[in-house]
Write an enzyme that holds these catalytic residues in place. Structure first.
Site, short mmCIF file in Angstrom:
data_model
loop_
_atom_site.label_atom_id
_atom_site.label_comp_id
_atom_site.label_asym_id
_atom_site.label_seq_id
_atom_site.Cartn_x
_atom_site.Cartn_y
_atom_site.Cartn_z
N HIS A 16 34.15 -8.21 -43.82
CA HIS A 16 33.81 -7.54 -45.26
C HIS A 16 33.68 -5.74 -44.56
CE1 HIS A 16 30.71 -5.90 -48.09
NE2 HIS A 16 31.44 -6.53 -49.05
N LYS B 215 34.48 -2.02 -43.88
CA LYS B 215 35.46 -1.12 -44.53
C LYS B 215 35.63 0.03 -43.65
CE LYS B 215 32.29 -2.85 -47.98
NZ LYS B 215 33.11 -3.77 -48.63
N HIS C 200 27.27 0.76 -55.49
CA HIS C 200 27.50 0.02 -54.30
C HIS C 200 27.26 0.45 -52.83
CE1 HIS C 200 31.03 -2.37 -52.05
NE2 HIS C 200 30.08 -3.17 -52.70
N ASP D 37 44.28 7.62 -34.59
CA ASP D 37 45.07 8.45 -33.39
C ASP D 37 43.60 8.69 -32.45
OD1 ASP D 37 47.44 8.36 -34.35
OD2 ASP D 37 47.36 10.56 -35.23
N LYS E 281 24.93 1.63 -49.79
CA LYS E 281 23.92 0.79 -48.84
C LYS E 281 23.56 2.04 -48.17
CE LYS E 281 26.80 -2.61 -49.84
NZ LYS E 281 28.11 -2.55 -50.38
N ASP F 81 11.68 7.77 -41.88
CA ASP F 81 10.82 8.85 -41.52
C ASP F 81 11.76 10.05 -41.16
OD1 ASP F 81 8.31 7.54 -41.78
OD2 ASP F 81 8.20 7.11 -39.61
#
Length: 480
Positions: free
Chosen positions: A398, A400, A219, A405, A221, A226
């Site tokens: 979507h 996450k 999952h 604090d 990404k 470079d």
């Protein structure tokens, strides 16, 4: 004995055998064990098929290794420095976070590094404009990893750009999940491959027969350009991330664009994933070197933590738990799926009962029905304890993220559900920087303008049909 009786007896014995395997051999959670036992009990034939396709664990195979070739020297140096109390000495931003840093450094193969700059990207058009521009400017290599690349307009433009860079002599390597990007066939990639571009499919469905189940997906990404720029976060590649979707509306996600030495460690994770399933590693052709020491006094200090099935610890989830435990004032969470295991849920419960301001933001509509209604059950339990839950109404959220604090924040690919913390290959960045935490907090507060609060009175008045869907989905939650 008739053939029918023999078949029934064989199925019964096989179900009993699988039940014993689940209990005594596989290291599933108690909830997942009971869920699979119920499936085998009530669905004797279908349960066997479901278990074979979705239930088996990854063990002793190259897919669940997490070797980081270039960072071993840095890890050894930092572990020794931490033991001598010299790694994070006299650094106020690390106060109270020593346990979290130690855990990631010692058990999660995550050195403490820094990013020279971190851009928080919360809009699909903004993210892809930046990514495409960086790819166009690439001179040496473009290494990209995505769970899902769609074959729509944006996906097509993306592949054509990679094809153009490959023709220019830039090394282009594309790693995709074998199921999430199943439409990305070699036929579709013909021009890209002919131009010299490389592609690899992580854990393709056919590997299920030799390695495990379809449940274990990559999952992550990650993008490295470079050796100076890295991308990581929640966006996949497709039109729905940049345009209004008929079903879900505006897609609200979060992604990071990172520069600095932290790029090396994301690159190492990419190489590790690329090499999974190969008898001989292919990392030698990468010439970059990870410095044994990098200054932690400039930029954004961070640790990049990967997790996956079969590994000894639930690395990212343990990071979530430690962040929750150290909270003194507030915990802000954004997640599309909220199905916490006992450890996460219990720590959030204790935080709420301790007077910590816990705010959770979830979507107003499902893209996976069972997961949504299981989410509704768990957030309802926390509302009863005093948490504040917001329903995002502007489309589908979507992102996450979690921020605690004004001190520590995390962003990545990991949802707060069983699938992410136990079944999928995920990656999160843990950032120890007040300015970054304040940016994440401000983003959360900005999103509140598109939310409505879910009060306890409204939740208690939900229909009987919704209660049934909640409780049924809760039973399935260990398998979702």
């Amino acid at each position: 004995m008739s053939w029918t009786e023999f078949l029934i007896l064989s199925i019964l014995l096989l179900n009993i055998f699988l039940g014993l395997v689940i209990i005594f051999h596989e290291r599933k959670s108690a909830q997942a064990t009971w869920a699979w036992l119920m499936v085998l009990l009530f669905l004797p034939v279908a349960g066997l098929i479901f278990y074979f396709i979705f239930g088996r664990e990854l063990k002793n195979n190259p897919w669940n290794e997490n070797s980081l070739f270039k960072t071993n020297a840095l890890l050894r140096y930092q572990r020794e420095a931490f033991a001598k109390r010299t790694l994070i000495r006299n650094t106020p931003s690390f106060e109270g976070l020593e346990g979290l840093i130690y855990m990631h450094l010692t058990h999660n193969h995550a050195p403490l590094t820094h990013a020279r700059s971190v851009d928080l990207l919360t809009d699909g058009k903004e993210k892809f404009e930046a990514l495409f521009e960086d790819i166009r400017s690439a001179q040496d290599y473009v290494h990209l990893q995505y769970f899902a690349i769609n074959t729509d307009e944006l996906g097509g433009n993306f592949i054509r750009l990679l094809t153009e860079k490959a023709r220019q002599g830039v090394e282009v390597m594309l790693l995709v999940d074998g199921l999430g990007s199943y439409k990305l066939t070699n036929r579709y990639l013909k021009n890209y491959l002919n131009a010299g571009g490389k592609v690899k499919r992580f854990f393709p469905p056919r590997s299920m027969f030799s390695y495990g189940s379809l449940n274990h997906r990559n999952h992550r990404k990650i993008g490295i350009i470079d050796d100076g720029i890295a991308y990581m976060g929640g966006f996949n590649i497709g039109d729905k991330y940049t345009t209004e979707n008929d079903n879900l509306g505006y897609w609200r996600d979060s992604h990071l664009r990172i520069t600095g030495s932290a790029v090396h460690h994301l690159h190492d994770q990419f190489i590790s994933d690329w090499n999974k399933g190969r008898k001989v590693g292919s990392h030698e052709f990468h010439s970059y070197q990870v410095p044994v020491f990098s200054s932690l006094n400039s930029g954004v200090p961070m640790q990049i933590v990967a997790s996956g099935p079969g590994l000894e610890h639930n690395q990212v989830k343990n990071g979530f738990v430690r962040m929750i435990q150290k909270a003194k004032h507030y915990i802000y969470i954004q997640t599309p799926y909220f199905i916490p295991d006992f450890g996460l849920f219990d720590n959030l419960r204790v935080a709420i009962l301790s007077g910590i301001d816990v705010k959770i933001m979830i979507p107003n509509k499902p893209d996976h029905p069972f997961i949504y209604w299981a989410t509704y059950f768990y957030i309802g339990e926390l509302i009863k304890l005093g948490a504040t839950v917001y329903i995002y109404d502007h489309g589908f959220i979507h992102a996450k993220t979690m921020v605690v604090d004004d001190q520590v924040s995390t962003l990545g690919t990991t949802n707060m559900d069983e699938r992410s913390v136990r079944l999928n290959f995920e990656v999160n960045t843990f950032m120890y920087d007040e300015a970054m935490a304040l940016r994440m907090k401000e983003t959360f507060q900005h999103d509140l303008a598109h939310c409505r609060k879910l009060p306890l009175e409204e939740y208690e008045q939900r229909s009987t049909w919704i209660r049934i869907k909640e409780n049924f989905s809760k039973l399935l939650s260990p398998l979702l």
